[in-house]
Design an enzyme around this catalytic site. Sequence first.
Site, mmCIF file in Angstrom:
data_model
loop_
_atom_site.group_PDB
_atom_site.id
_atom_site.type_symbol
_atom_site.label_atom_id
_atom_site.label_comp_id
_atom_site.label_asym_id
_atom_site.label_seq_id
_atom_site.Cartn_x
_atom_site.Cartn_y
_atom_site.Cartn_z
ATOM 1 N N LYS A 187 0.848 -1.205 0.000
ATOM 2 C CA LYS A 187 0.000 0.000 0.000
ATOM 3 C C LYS A 187 0.877 1.245 0.000
ATOM 4 O O LYS A 187 1.484 1.602 1.003
ATOM 5 C CB LYS A 187 -0.931 0.056 1.213
ATOM 6 C CG LYS A 187 -1.996 1.150 0.985
ATOM 7 C CD LYS A 187 -2.567 1.750 2.230
ATOM 8 C CE LYS A 187 -1.798 2.899 2.804
ATOM 9 N NZ LYS A 187 -1.770 4.137 1.988
ATOM 10 N N GLU A 262 9.567 0.711 10.716
ATOM 11 C CA GLU A 262 10.602 1.671 10.321
ATOM 12 C C GLU A 262 10.006 3.052 10.548
ATOM 13 O O GLU A 262 9.221 3.534 9.740
ATOM 14 C CB GLU A 262 10.959 1.487 8.852
ATOM 15 C CG GLU A 262 11.440 0.086 8.550
ATOM 16 C CD GLU A 262 11.826 -0.092 7.089
ATOM 17 O OE1 GLU A 262 11.181 0.509 6.219
ATOM 18 O OE2 GLU A 262 12.793 -0.822 6.841
ATOM 19 N N CYS A 296 13.552 10.550 7.278
ATOM 20 C CA CYS A 296 13.564 9.989 8.639
ATOM 21 C C CYS A 296 14.926 10.221 9.293
ATOM 22 O O CYS A 296 15.023 10.302 10.513
ATOM 23 C CB CYS A 296 13.240 8.504 8.589
ATOM 24 S SG CYS A 296 14.202 7.619 7.362
ATOM 25 N N GLU A 393 9.650 14.887 16.174
ATOM 26 C CA GLU A 393 10.049 14.827 14.770
ATOM 27 C C GLU A 393 9.230 15.842 13.976
ATOM 28 O O GLU A 393 7.996 15.801 13.986
ATOM 29 C CB GLU A 393 9.823 13.426 14.190
ATOM 30 C CG GLU A 393 10.380 13.310 12.779
ATOM 31 C CD GLU A 393 10.063 11.992 12.081
ATOM 32 O OE1 GLU A 393 8.958 11.461 12.278
ATOM 33 O OE2 GLU A 393 10.932 11.519 11.320
HETATM 34 P P1 NAP Z 1 2.246 8.095 8.253
HETATM 35 O O1 NAP Z 1 1.236 9.160 8.253
HETATM 36 O O2 NAP Z 1 2.458 7.295 9.484
HETATM 37 O O3 NAP Z 1 1.851 7.126 7.031
HETATM 38 C C1 NAP Z 1 2.636 6.046 6.613
HETATM 39 C C2 NAP Z 1 1.784 5.069 5.833
HETATM 40 O O4 NAP Z 1 0.777 4.547 6.700
HETATM 41 C C3 NAP Z 1 1.026 5.714 4.674
HETATM 42 O O5 NAP Z 1 0.923 4.790 3.606
HETATM 43 C C4 NAP Z 1 -0.331 5.976 5.289
HETATM 44 O O6 NAP Z 1 -1.342 6.073 4.331
HETATM 45 C C5 NAP Z 1 -0.501 4.738 6.132
HETATM 46 N N1 NAP Z 1 -1.496 4.847 7.214
HETATM 47 C C6 NAP Z 1 -2.041 5.961 7.758
HETATM 48 N N2 NAP Z 1 -2.915 5.618 8.743
HETATM 49 C C7 NAP Z 1 -2.906 4.267 8.819
HETATM 50 C C8 NAP Z 1 -3.571 3.319 9.650
HETATM 51 N N3 NAP Z 1 -4.443 3.690 10.599
HETATM 52 N N4 NAP Z 1 -3.301 2.010 9.473
HETATM 53 C C9 NAP Z 1 -2.417 1.602 8.545
HETATM 54 N N5 NAP Z 1 -1.755 2.457 7.714
HETATM 55 C C10 NAP Z 1 -2.003 3.773 7.852
HETATM 56 O O7 NAP Z 1 3.652 8.642 7.837
HETATM 57 P P2 NAP Z 1 4.001 9.614 6.632
HETATM 58 O O8 NAP Z 1 3.626 10.998 6.980
HETATM 59 O O9 NAP Z 1 3.472 9.024 5.364
HETATM 60 O O10 NAP Z 1 5.585 9.444 6.614
HETATM 61 C C11 NAP Z 1 6.416 10.145 7.460
HETATM 62 C C12 NAP Z 1 6.965 9.266 8.569
HETATM 63 O O11 NAP Z 1 7.627 8.129 8.031
HETATM 64 C C13 NAP Z 1 8.019 10.011 9.376
HETATM 65 O O12 NAP Z 1 7.836 9.756 10.738
HETATM 66 C C14 NAP Z 1 9.320 9.395 8.875
HETATM 67 O O13 NAP Z 1 10.393 9.516 9.771
HETATM 68 C C15 NAP Z 1 8.907 7.981 8.654
HETATM 69 N N6 NAP Z 1 9.836 7.297 7.755
HETATM 70 C C16 NAP Z 1 10.669 6.364 8.284
HETATM 71 C C17 NAP Z 1 11.592 5.725 7.469
HETATM 72 C C18 NAP Z 1 12.549 4.702 8.010
HETATM 73 O O14 NAP Z 1 13.212 4.047 7.236
HETATM 74 N N7 NAP Z 1 12.665 4.557 9.323
HETATM 75 C C19 NAP Z 1 11.642 6.038 6.113
HETATM 76 C C20 NAP Z 1 10.769 7.000 5.611
HETATM 77 C C21 NAP Z 1 9.868 7.631 6.439
HETATM 78 P P3 NAP Z 1 -1.779 7.545 3.815
HETATM 79 O O15 NAP Z 1 -0.548 8.219 3.309
HETATM 80 O O16 NAP Z 1 -2.736 7.245 2.763
HETATM 81 O O17 NAP Z 1 -2.351 8.237 5.029
#
Ligand code: NAP
Length: 501
Positions: A187, A262, A296, A393
């Site tokens: 997804k 992650e 991240c 963050e």
């Molecule tokens: P996010 O809001 O947590 O969303 C991540 C993914 O989860 C998206 O595909 C999102 O879909 C989905 N999602 C949202 N609500 C959900 C739920 N209730 N159940 C299951 N999935 C759900 O994060 P983001 O804003 O996209 O990304 C930023 C975060 O990712 C930051 O904290 C960053 O540090 C972290 N990150 C970590 C790494 C690593 O390698 N550690 C790498 C990249 C990013 P939608 O987008 O459709 O809401």
Amino acid sequence: MESRELDALVASVPRQLFIDGRWSDAASGSHLTTLNPATGRPLAEIAAAETADVERAVAAARRAFDDGRWTGLTPMQRSRILWRVGELIERDADQLALIETLDNGKPLSSAKKVDLPQAAQHFFYHSGWCTKLEGETMPVSWPRHLAYTLREPVGVVGQIIPWNYPLIMAARNLAPALACGNTVVLKPSEETPLTALWLARLLAEAGVPEGVVNVVPGYGRTAGAALAGHPDVDRLVFTGGVVTARDVVTASAGNFKRLTLELGGKAPFIVFADADMDAALQAAVRGGFGNQGQNCCAVTRLYLHKDIAREFREKLVAATERLKIGEGREEGVEFGPLISARHRDRVESYVGIARDEGAAVLTGGERPQADGFFLKPTVLAGVTDDARVSKEEIFGPVVATYDFDGPGEAIARANSSPYGLAASVWTQDLSLAHEVARRLRVGCVWTNCFSRFDAAAPWGGVKQSGYGTGIGRHAIEEYTQPKAVWIDTATGDAVRGLPAF
Ligand code: NAP
């Protein structure tokens, strides 16, 4: 590229869900609109998966796993298919880079130099693992018994990925999972679904059998939640924020699916007085503001030795102000828009919070233009360790600077974070570099460099940055399960008469 050609390119991206090797609309007919962050205008309307579609995708992945259409291929056949995916990514690199820039906003030069080569590399590297998934024999204490392990895939894997590196995230998750013989439901983020859909087409072209990879763009609260909670998903890899991760962990408990998380970071970047200042400065600017700080592992806490702090800060501000801001396709642009208006507003609010907490905004903090989701790269000083901008963050272009006196202080302050993903250390003193690397509580330390990634090197966090390792040999262990097989070798007639030794 002319705007007509651009429209044609965007129109050539698949707009439906990819399930069981076929393209289809969501059962409900639901759609989502992805925007170009540089203009704020709609880019494409695509099918949005909901619970029923995720059900269909998981069922397809389950059938594809159980009937052995992927694991039944020889390891060499699977290896060649994955290598071919890497080649196809390289073949389509120009189009994919452009689509990534339009959908995510990142500078085209970065998409070409970073995103595309890395995405291809994950398939090239992991293709080699198909032929190396070996078991072991164990010297057990049972006479005349042979005990060995088979290294088997875990089954159906769900992968939920964010929007900051859409193609890399898809590639770095799919490649090791497939190398181990798993089937996948992926997804992508609702913000950036386009390159994952293009990749689905390449996987089919390379010969990945129907149903082995299913791509279901959709909203997190519907499609993501359905995947996280699905009882027939054996393993879930979630890349995203800590708040969502809590829901994912709860949802995964239904069938105790194995999890890799992650999550976010708050990377410290420590510059000692003997460091190569020019190199450290360049890395701090790239690390803080590359990908608009939406990393991240972005440099968020810049610890400067007090002897060089003032000069470094001045040079940092000057270098930050020289960054060329603009639409990612423009020549020479180094800094694009943030992903969405909502995210830009959130990041901007942290600048206000920093001011309220007594910090000085040395540069940035404002919007450079009306169109698009832009926010200038921002440098803060005078931030206290317990300020919200030091702890939370931000996931945007905001770098906080701090002075420190000695190594012990720098290490303690760097470790005083709920996150533990990555860190960077700058010094010419080799002993100091090793000691600091050993003491930092993070998953990755870059010494005299920053943001080095390779498909062969592990990547994962500690503390609230998550658990599990998503890349390289360590990921292979997570995507497989050892099965112990015991054979009592003393049961044959010929063997029974032989003396034991
Ligand atoms: P996010 O809001 O947590 O969303 C991540 C993914 O989860 C998206 O595909 C999102 O879909 C989905 N999602 C949202 N609500 C959900 C739920 N209730 N159940 C299951 N999935 C759900 O994060 P983001 O804003 O996209 O990304 C930023 C975060 O990712 C930051 O904290 C960053 O540090 C972290 N990150 C970590 C790494 C690593 O390698 N550690 C790498 C990249 C990013 P939608 O987008 O459709 O809401």
